[in-house]
Design an enzyme around this catalytic site. Structure first.
Site: not given
Ligand code: GDP
Ligand code: IMO
Ligand code: MG
Length: 430
Positions: A13, A16, A40-41, A144, A224, A299, A332-333, A413, A415
Site C-alpha cells: 500500500d 504502487k 488493491g491498487h 503440484r 504487496q 483497498a 508526502l502531503d 507524489s 496527492g
Molecule cells: P498500492 O497497493 O501500493 O497501490 O497502494 P493503495 O492503493 O492500496 O494505497 C495507497 C492509497 O494512497 C490510495 O488510496 C491512493 O489513492 C493514495 N495515494 C497514492 N499516492 C498518494 C499521495 O501522494 N498522496 C495521498 N494523499 N494519497 C495518495
Molecule cells: P498491495 O499490493 C498490504 C497482507 C495481509 C496479511 C498478509 C498475508 O495492495 O500493496 P495474504 O492474503 O496475502 O495471504 O495475507 O499480507 N497483504 C497486504 N497488505 N497490501 C497488500 O497488497 C497486501 N496483500 C497482502 O494483510 O497481513
Molecule cells: Mg494496496
C-alpha cells in the site's frame, strides 16, 4: 529500451498503483508477476477512483498492453468481474489489450474456504490474511496439485483431477470445522470461466521476449511489499509469494539480464495491514491522524491500516533485497501540519545499534527505534508541481531520505490524483 521493475519497500500500500499508472505513459507493456487479488491498487484519474486487484495499473492508458504473468494466482471469478466492470466503463479490455499467462495458477473455491477456516481456527494467532485463498493456492502450486488457467480449458482432465483433489480438501475443511464443497458447484462454473478466459491466455514469456527484442518499454508492477515477501519478510506474517524485484523474472519468464532498473516505492510514513511486528508503529493519536489524513484503510478488505513513522532501516534493507536504482516517495502531503516529524535511522538491538532489519523475528520484536527528528511544515503541498516549490522543511525531509539511503529519488507524489506528482529524474534510467 529499458525494462523497469516497480516494487513496494514496506508492507504494501505504498502507492504502487498510482505510480505505475503515471509511469505507464512511457510503457508499452505493464506486467503483474506475483500475488493475486490480495492486492488493491488505487488510481485516481479525473477525480474518479479505480481500485484494481488483478488487472495491471496500465489499463487506463490506451497504448499499454497489460499482462498477467505466470507468477500470479488468479481467482477467475474476480478477474472476470473486474474485466466486466471495466468494459462497462468503456475501457478497452480486448485480448489485444490484456494478455494472461496460460501457466498462471487458479484460485479455487476450496483455497478461499481453507484460508478463512485456518484464520478462524488460529484466532489470536492468525496472520491477518486477506482471506482470498492466496496462501492455499500457492501451497498447491508448489505441491503440484494446482490448476494452471489453461487446465480449465480441458474439461475432461480437469474433471478427473478436481474430483481427486476435492476429496482431500473436504477432509481438511471438515477437520477445520468448515463446510465441505460440492463438486457439481465448482466444475461447471470453472469450465465456463476457462471458456471465458481462453482468448486471453497465451505464452507471456514469448510475448515479452519479442517485445524486448523489438525495442518496447516494459514495466513490472509489484504487489504487496518487500517485508511481506515469503522469504525475506517478517515470516510468518507475510504473504505467500516472493514480492521482491528478483521475482519479476520468475513470475513472467523474462531473464534477469533483461531488467535495467528497479524503482522502490516509499510511503513518507509506514503502514501495515494484518498482524506482525512493526517497530515504528504509533499507538497514540498521531497514528490516528496519519490514518485519517492518509485514508489508510485497506483497498481490498477495508481494514484500518496500522500507522507509524518512516522506517529508513527497513527501506535500507529493501534497497539491498531489491537492488533499487531509484526511489519514489509518496504521500508526502499527508505529513503537512505536523510540528515535527520523526524518521527511524537505527535499531537498538541487544545492546548495539544496527542499521539493518533483523531476520530473526524474536530479535525484531524487541528492537527499539532510534529516531532523527526533523521540523515539519504547515503548508498544503498537494498542488506543488516541482521540488523548488516545496517548503524548506519538506525539501529537507526528502534530502535526508536521499542522503541516508544514497539512492536518487526519481518521483515525488503529493496527492492521490494522477497529476499530483512530479519527476525529478526518469526512473526508467538507472
Ligand atoms: P498500492 O497497493 O501500493 O497501490 O497502494 P493503495 O492503493 O492500496 O494505497 C495507497 C492509497 O494512497 C490510495 O488510496 C491512493 O489513492 C493514495 N495515494 C497514492 N499516492 C498518494 C499521495 O501522494 N498522496 C495521498 N494523499 N494519497 C495518495
Ligand atoms: P498491495 O499490493 C498490504 C497482507 C495481509 C496479511 C498478509 C498475508 O495492495 O500493496 P495474504 O492474503 O496475502 O495471504 O495475507 O499480507 N497483504 C497486504 N497488505 N497490501 C497488500 O497488497 C497486501 N496483500 C497482502 O494483510 O497481513
Ligand atoms: Mg494496496
Amino acid at each position: 529500451m529499458p525494462t523497469l521493475v516497480v516494487v513496494g519497500t514496506q508492507w504494501g500500500d505504498e502507492g504502487k498503483g498510482k505510480v505505475v499508472d503515471v509511469l505507464t505513459e512511457q510503457a508499452d507493456f505493464v506486467v503483474r508477476f506475483q500475488g493475486g487479488n490480495n492486492a488493491g491498487h488505487t488510481l485516481v484519474i479525473n477525480q474518479k477512483k479505480h481500485i484494481l486487484h488483478l488487472i495491471p495499473s496500465g489499463i487506463f492508458r490506451p497504448n499499454t498492453i497489460c499482462v498477467i504473468g505466470n507468477g500470479v494466482v488468479v481467482d477467475p471469478e474476480v478477474l472476470i468481474n473486474e474485466i466486466e466492470k471495466l468494459k462497462k466503463e468503456g475501457v478497452d479490455i480486448s485480448p489485444n489489450k490484456l494478455i494472461i499467462s496460460e501457466k498462471a495458477q487458479t484460485i479455487m473455491p476450496y483455497h478461499k474456504a481453507l484460508d478463512i477456516a485456518r484464520e478462524t481456527k488460529a484466532a489470536q494467532n492468525k496472520i491477518g490474511t486477506t482471506c482470498r485463498g492466496i496462501g492455499p493456492c500457492y501451497e498447491d502450486k508448489v505441491a503440484r496439485k494446482g490448476f494452471r488457467l489453461i487446465d480449465l480449458t480441458y474439461p475432461e482432465t480437469f474433471k478427473e483431477k478436481l474430483k481427486k483433489f476435492l476429496e482431500e480438501k473436504n477432509f481438511l475443511l471438515k477437520y477445520l470445522n468448515a463446510e465441505p464443497l460440492r463438486f457439481e458447484e465448482i466444475y461447471e462454473k470453472y469450465v465456463a470461466f476457462g471458456e471465458y478466459l481462453k482468448p486471453y491466455l497465451t505464452d507471456v514469456s514469448q510475448v515479452l521476449w519479442n517485445a524486448q527484442k523489438s525495442g518496447k518499454n516494459i514495466l513490472f508492477e509489484g504487489a504487496q511489499g518487500t517485508f511481506l515477501d515469503i522469504d525475506h519478510g517478517t515470516y510468518p506474517y507475510v504473504t505467500s509469494s516472493n514480492t521482491i524485484a528478483g521475482n519479476a523474472c520468475c513470475g513472467s519468464g523474462l531473464g534477469p539480464t533483461e531488467i535495467n532498473s528497479v524503482l522502490g516505492i516509499v510511503k513518507a510514513y509506514t503502514t501495515r495491514v494484518g498482524e506482525g511486528p512493526f517497530p515504528t508503529e504509533l499507538h497514540d493519536e498521531l497514528g490516528d491522524i496519519l490514518r485519517e489524513k492518509g485514508g489508510e484503510y485497506g483497498a481490498t478488505t477495508g481494514r484500518p491500516r496500522r500507522c507509524g513513522w518512516l522506517d529508513l532501516v527497513m527501506v535500507k534493507t529493501a534497497l539491498r533485497l531489491n537492488g533499487l536504482t531509484n526511489l519514489a516517495v509518496t504521500k508526502l502531503d499527508v505529513l503537512s501540519g505536523l510540528k515535527t516529524i520523526k524518521l527511524c535511522i537505527g535499531y537498538k538491538c541487544e545492546g548495539e545499534v544496527i542499521d539493518f532489519f533483523p531476520s530473526d523475528l524474536e530479535k525484531l520484536k524487541k528492537v527499539e527505534p532510534v529516531y532523527q527528528e526533523l521540523p515539519g511544515w504547515e503548508e498544503d503541498i498537494s498542488q506543488v508541481k516541482n521540488f523548488k516549490e516545496l517548503p524548506e522543511s519538506a525539501k529537507n525531509y526528502i534530502k535526508f531520505i536521499e542522503n541516508y539511503l544514497q539512492v536518487p529519488i526519481a518521483l515525488l507524489s503529493v496527492g492521490p490524483e494522477r497529476e499530483s506528482c512530479f519527476l525529478l529524474k526518469n526512473p526508467f534510467n538507472t
